[in-house]
Write a protein that holds these residues in place. Structure first.
Motif, PDB file in Angstrom:
ATOM      1  N   LEU A  19      -5.957 -29.074  15.133  1.00  0.00           N
ATOM      2  CA  LEU A  19      -6.575 -28.332  16.598  1.00  0.00           C
ATOM      3  C   LEU A  19      -8.051 -28.733  16.934  1.00  0.00           C
ATOM      4  O   LEU A  19      -8.263 -28.999  17.968  1.00  0.00           O
ATOM      5  CB  LEU A  19      -6.276 -26.624  16.628  1.00  0.00           C
ATOM      6  CG  LEU A  19      -6.743 -26.295  17.848  1.00  0.00           C
ATOM      7  CD1 LEU A  19      -5.653 -26.723  18.905  1.00  0.00           C
ATOM      8  CD2 LEU A  19      -6.635 -24.739  17.659  1.00  0.00           C
ATOM      9  N   PRO A  20      -8.989 -28.890  15.817  1.00  0.00           N
ATOM     10  CA  PRO A  20     -10.299 -29.277  16.302  1.00  0.00           C
ATOM     11  C   PRO A  20     -10.151 -30.807  16.589  1.00  0.00           C
ATOM     12  O   PRO A  20     -11.099 -31.209  17.554  1.00  0.00           O
ATOM     13  CB  PRO A  20     -11.032 -29.215  14.898  1.00  0.00           C
ATOM     14  CG  PRO A  20     -10.174 -27.846  14.386  1.00  0.00           C
ATOM     15  CD  PRO A  20      -8.889 -28.108  14.657  1.00  0.00           C
ATOM     16  N   VAL A  21      -9.213 -31.553  15.825  1.00  0.00           N
ATOM     17  CA  VAL A  21      -9.564 -33.192  16.142  1.00  0.00           C
ATOM     18  C   VAL A  21      -8.925 -33.134  17.652  1.00  0.00           C
ATOM     19  O   VAL A  21      -9.161 -34.121  18.345  1.00  0.00           O
ATOM     20  CB  VAL A  21      -8.450 -33.725  15.282  1.00  0.00           C
ATOM     21  CG1 VAL A  21      -8.268 -35.457  15.806  1.00  0.00           C
ATOM     22  CG2 VAL A  21      -9.193 -34.006  13.943  1.00  0.00           C
ATOM     23  N   ALA A  22      -7.792 -32.679  17.894  1.00  0.00           N
ATOM     24  CA  ALA A  22      -7.367 -32.554  19.206  1.00  0.00           C
ATOM     25  C   ALA A  22      -8.199 -32.006  20.375  1.00  0.00           C
ATOM     26  O   ALA A  22      -8.126 -32.626  21.395  1.00  0.00           O
ATOM     27  CB  ALA A  22      -6.051 -31.291  19.581  1.00  0.00           C
ATOM     28  N   GLY A  23      -8.967 -31.102  20.168  1.00  0.00           N
ATOM     29  CA  GLY A  23     -10.137 -30.708  20.968  1.00  0.00           C
ATOM     30  C   GLY A  23     -10.981 -31.959  21.169  1.00  0.00           C
ATOM     31  O   GLY A  23     -11.539 -32.205  22.525  1.00  0.00           O
ATOM     32  N   LEU A  24     -11.402 -32.664  20.256  1.00  0.00           N
ATOM     33  CA  LEU A  24     -12.436 -33.937  20.518  1.00  0.00           C
ATOM     34  C   LEU A  24     -11.679 -34.867  21.178  1.00  0.00           C
ATOM     35  O   LEU A  24     -12.362 -35.541  22.075  1.00  0.00           O
ATOM     36  CB  LEU A  24     -12.816 -34.249  18.768  1.00  0.00           C
ATOM     37  CG  LEU A  24     -13.693 -33.177  18.237  1.00  0.00           C
ATOM     38  CD1 LEU A  24     -13.886 -33.893  16.855  1.00  0.00           C
ATOM     39  CD2 LEU A  24     -15.187 -33.088  18.939  1.00  0.00           C
ATOM     40  N   LEU A  25     -10.328 -35.166  21.020  1.00  0.00           N
ATOM     41  CA  LEU A  25      -9.910 -36.147  21.612  1.00  0.00           C
ATOM     42  C   LEU A  25      -9.614 -35.620  23.062  1.00  0.00           C
ATOM     43  O   LEU A  25      -9.678 -36.543  23.758  1.00  0.00           O
ATOM     44  CB  LEU A  25      -8.383 -36.382  20.995  1.00  0.00           C
ATOM     45  CG  LEU A  25      -8.375 -37.254  19.611  1.00  0.00           C
ATOM     46  CD1 LEU A  25      -6.920 -37.329  19.062  1.00  0.00           C
ATOM     47  CD2 LEU A  25      -8.566 -38.628  20.010  1.00  0.00           C
ATOM     48  N   PHE A  26      -9.456 -34.587  23.499  1.00  0.00           N
ATOM     49  CA  PHE A  26      -9.407 -34.123  24.808  1.00  0.00           C
ATOM     50  C   PHE A  26     -10.521 -34.279  25.468  1.00  0.00           C
ATOM     51  O   PHE A  26     -10.594 -34.857  26.599  1.00  0.00           O
ATOM     52  CB  PHE A  26      -8.785 -32.820  24.855  1.00  0.00           C
ATOM     53  CG  PHE A  26      -8.982 -32.098  26.281  1.00  0.00           C
ATOM     54  CD1 PHE A  26      -8.090 -32.114  27.108  1.00  0.00           C
ATOM     55  CD2 PHE A  26      -9.994 -31.216  26.431  1.00  0.00           C
ATOM     56  CE1 PHE A  26      -8.025 -31.684  28.392  1.00  0.00           C
ATOM     57  CE2 PHE A  26     -10.282 -30.564  27.851  1.00  0.00           C
ATOM     58  CZ  PHE A  26      -9.136 -30.892  28.729  1.00  0.00           C
ATOM     59  N   SER A  27     -11.557 -34.003  24.988  1.00  0.00           N
ATOM     60  CA  SER A  27     -13.012 -34.154  25.400  1.00  0.00           C
ATOM     61  C   SER A  27     -13.169 -35.516  25.759  1.00  0.00           C
ATOM     62  O   SER A  27     -13.749 -35.908  26.701  1.00  0.00           O
ATOM     63  CB  SER A  27     -14.006 -33.716  24.589  1.00  0.00           C
ATOM     64  OG  SER A  27     -13.844 -32.183  24.438  1.00  0.00           O
ATOM     65  N   ALA A  28     -12.890 -36.569  24.807  1.00  0.00           N
ATOM     66  CA  ALA A  28     -13.001 -38.243  24.789  1.00  0.00           C
ATOM     67  C   ALA A  28     -12.210 -38.590  26.303  1.00  0.00           C
ATOM     68  O   ALA A  28     -12.672 -39.369  26.955  1.00  0.00           O
ATOM     69  CB  ALA A  28     -12.690 -38.804  23.552  1.00  0.00           C
ATOM     70  N   VAL A  29     -10.978 -38.071  26.203  1.00  0.00           N
ATOM     71  CA  VAL A  29      -9.791 -38.606  27.120  1.00  0.00           C
ATOM     72  C   VAL A  29     -10.617 -38.212  28.654  1.00  0.00           C
ATOM     73  O   VAL A  29     -10.880 -39.028  29.553  1.00  0.00           O
ATOM     74  CB  VAL A  29      -8.570 -38.077  26.896  1.00  0.00           C
ATOM     75  CG1 VAL A  29      -7.784 -38.539  28.097  1.00  0.00           C
ATOM     76  CG2 VAL A  29      -8.111 -38.808  25.452  1.00  0.00           C
ATOM     77  N   ALA A  30     -10.930 -36.993  28.652  1.00  0.00           N
ATOM     78  CA  ALA A  30     -11.316 -36.347  29.756  1.00  0.00           C
ATOM     79  C   ALA A  30     -12.803 -37.078  30.455  1.00  0.00           C
ATOM     80  O   ALA A  30     -12.623 -37.243  31.438  1.00  0.00           O
ATOM     81  CB  ALA A  30     -11.585 -34.891  29.661  1.00  0.00           C
ATOM     82  N   TRP A  31     -13.693 -37.149  29.609  1.00  0.00           N
ATOM     83  CA  TRP A  31     -14.904 -37.801  29.920  1.00  0.00           C
ATOM     84  C   TRP A  31     -14.661 -39.429  30.334  1.00  0.00           C
ATOM     85  O   TRP A  31     -15.466 -39.936  31.024  1.00  0.00           O
ATOM     86  CB  TRP A  31     -16.174 -37.955  28.736  1.00  0.00           C
ATOM     87  CG  TRP A  31     -16.609 -36.521  28.918  1.00  0.00           C
ATOM     88  CD1 TRP A  31     -16.876 -35.559  28.174  1.00  0.00           C
ATOM     89  CD2 TRP A  31     -17.780 -36.221  29.957  1.00  0.00           C
ATOM     90  NE1 TRP A  31     -17.391 -34.302  28.834  1.00  0.00           N
ATOM     91  CE2 TRP A  31     -18.152 -34.770  29.920  1.00  0.00           C
ATOM     92  CE3 TRP A  31     -18.366 -37.077  30.974  1.00  0.00           C
ATOM     93  CZ2 TRP A  31     -19.293 -34.317  30.484  1.00  0.00           C
ATOM     94  CZ3 TRP A  31     -19.137 -36.300  32.080  1.00  0.00           C
ATOM     95  CH2 TRP A  31     -19.779 -35.229  31.535  1.00  0.00           C
ATOM     96  N   LEU A 247     -16.643 -29.826  16.851  1.00  0.00           N
ATOM     97  CA  LEU A 247     -17.746 -30.261  16.438  1.00  0.00           C
ATOM     98  C   LEU A 247     -18.305 -29.115  15.390  1.00  0.00           C
ATOM     99  O   LEU A 247     -18.927 -29.405  14.231  1.00  0.00           O
ATOM    100  CB  LEU A 247     -18.866 -30.385  17.046  1.00  0.00           C
ATOM    101  CG  LEU A 247     -19.051 -31.604  17.993  1.00  0.00           C
ATOM    102  CD1 LEU A 247     -20.115 -31.944  19.096  1.00  0.00           C
ATOM    103  CD2 LEU A 247     -19.079 -32.695  17.110  1.00  0.00           C
ATOM    104  N   SER A 248     -17.789 -28.015  15.598  1.00  0.00           N
ATOM    105  CA  SER A 248     -18.109 -26.813  14.374  1.00  0.00           C
ATOM    106  C   SER A 248     -16.977 -26.869  13.274  1.00  0.00           C
ATOM    107  O   SER A 248     -17.310 -26.320  12.215  1.00  0.00           O
ATOM    108  CB  SER A 248     -17.826 -25.388  15.200  1.00  0.00           C
ATOM    109  OG  SER A 248     -16.664 -25.193  15.585  1.00  0.00           O
ATOM    110  N   ARG A 249     -16.136 -27.668  13.136  1.00  0.00           N
ATOM    111  CA  ARG A 249     -14.895 -27.761  12.293  1.00  0.00           C
ATOM    112  C   ARG A 249     -14.782 -29.060  11.780  1.00  0.00           C
ATOM    113  O   ARG A 249     -14.103 -29.268  10.656  1.00  0.00           O
ATOM    114  CB  ARG A 249     -13.725 -27.051  12.768  1.00  0.00           C
ATOM    115  CG  ARG A 249     -13.803 -25.661  12.897  1.00  0.00           C
ATOM    116  CD  ARG A 249     -12.807 -24.992  14.054  1.00  0.00           C
ATOM    117  NE  ARG A 249     -12.734 -23.576  13.880  1.00  0.00           N
ATOM    118  CZ  ARG A 249     -13.816 -22.841  14.709  1.00  0.00           C
ATOM    119  NH1 ARG A 249     -14.590 -23.789  15.573  1.00  0.00           N
ATOM    120  NH2 ARG A 249     -13.701 -21.647  14.762  1.00  0.00           N
ATOM    121  N   VAL A 250     -15.103 -30.310  12.183  1.00  0.00           N
ATOM    122  CA  VAL A 250     -14.693 -31.586  11.977  1.00  0.00           C
ATOM    123  C   VAL A 250     -16.360 -32.248  11.690  1.00  0.00           C
ATOM    124  O   VAL A 250     -17.160 -32.229  12.187  1.00  0.00           O
ATOM    125  CB  VAL A 250     -14.221 -32.264  13.106  1.00  0.00           C
ATOM    126  CG1 VAL A 250     -14.202 -33.713  12.530  1.00  0.00           C
ATOM    127  CG2 VAL A 250     -13.084 -31.776  13.354  1.00  0.00           C
TER     128      VAL A 250
END
Length: 302
Positions: A19-31, A247-250
């Motif tokens: 889930l944390p990695v998915a959150g970072l990927l979502f942010s990267a794709v969105a930006w 960022l708080s978990r990876v």
């Protein structure tokens, strides 16, 4: 705004990292693609400043409604958070205006010169002494900038368009905001996000008011733009929460690599949606800037 932990390593990764990695990927794709809906808003008559103002106002109001007590934490570090608001405000405003008016990949790569500015900021503000890797980061980032910005007419590696200056200054302010956010370690994630949203709203408002020959028409907002505006505002909130959760978990070493996926997304999006093609000079300079970002995750204090 995007918060990359460039100086210190992150916390230990737990076993539930999907889930944390998915959150970072979502942010990267969105930006990497958020510039496109802003261009759509411009196509229906919404100025860049007004689009940023309204979308971040939506994010600010929505976050405040769901976390009204978060503002109480502002008193824990008011001076630091005020600097965060100013730096993050210009960072986000300049980045969006840059990708709206210039080449998406060039502006994005100039934004990723952030490691070049982060090293001295961390030394001065956080009193961190940087190891040799830190100087290697500066070297790679600077060389990448020289390659990208070399202008045979001027003879100096200087930005040649307003969009390029916006991208460069956005990365500079991102580095400052990132360091100041780490300095505000007594504040929670929500108040930091709210501070960023407020800073962007105020920066966009000032930019709109200071625009030459500003008229009431510049502040007009067609009703048909509202659905897309609400969508962008919602995505901004989700991006902020997702990137802070990740960022708080990876570990920072892994997080920065994941977030660099934005460059890949921006490259494909700018090619298919805007017909932009990068030249050899931009690819070489961009690769050096990406290398600097990758090396930055290995910087340690000494």
């Amino acid at each position: 705004m995007k918060k990359l932990r460039i100086i210190k390593g992150g916390p230990v990764l737990n076993e539930h990292k999907l889930l944390p990695v998915a959150g970072l990927l979502f942010s990267a794709v969105a930006w990497g693609i958020i510039w496109y809906p802003y261009r759509l808003l411009g196509g229906i008559g919404v100025s860049g400043e007004m689009a940023i103002l309204v979308t971040y106002l939506v994010a600010l109001i929505a976050t405040t409604v769901f976390s009204p007590h978060a503002w109480r934490q502002f008193a824990r570090a008011p001076g630091t958070l005020m600097v965060v608001a100013i730096a993050a405000g210009w960072c986000n405003l300049a980045y969006v205006l840059g990708v709206l008016s210039g080449e998406v990949m060039r502006v994005t790569l100039l934004f990723y010169l952030a490691p070049l500015w982060t090293v001295p900021f961390a030394r001065v503000i956080l009193k961190e002494r940087i190891s040799g890797v830190g100087y290697l980061v500066v070297f790679f980032a600077f060389c990448g900038a020289v390659v990208m910005l070399w202008n045979p007419v001027w003879g100096l590696p200087m930005p040649s368009t307003n969009a390029e200056w916006l991208g460069l200054s956005s990365g500079f302010c991102f580095a400052l905001a990132n360091v100041m956010i780490r300095r505000a370690d007594t504040c929670g994630v929500v108040i930091k996000s709210l501070t960023v949203f407020l800073g962007v709203v105020l920066a966009a408002l000032c930019a709109a008011l200071l625009t030459p020959n500003v008229t009431a028409k510049a502040f007009s907002f067609p009703y048909q733009a509202m659905p897309l505006t609400l969508l962008i505002g919602g995505v901004i909130v989700m991006m902020s929460l997702a990137i802070n959760y990740g960022l708080s978990r990876v570990p920072a070493t892994q997080a920065i690599v994941i977030l660099l996926f934005e460059l890949v997304v921006a490259a494909f999006a700018s090619y298919f949606l805007a017909g932009e093609v990068m030249g050899l000079k931009q690819w070489i300079g961009g690769a050096m800037i990406v290398a600097a970002s990758l090396f930055s995750s290995q910087i340690k204090s000494v």
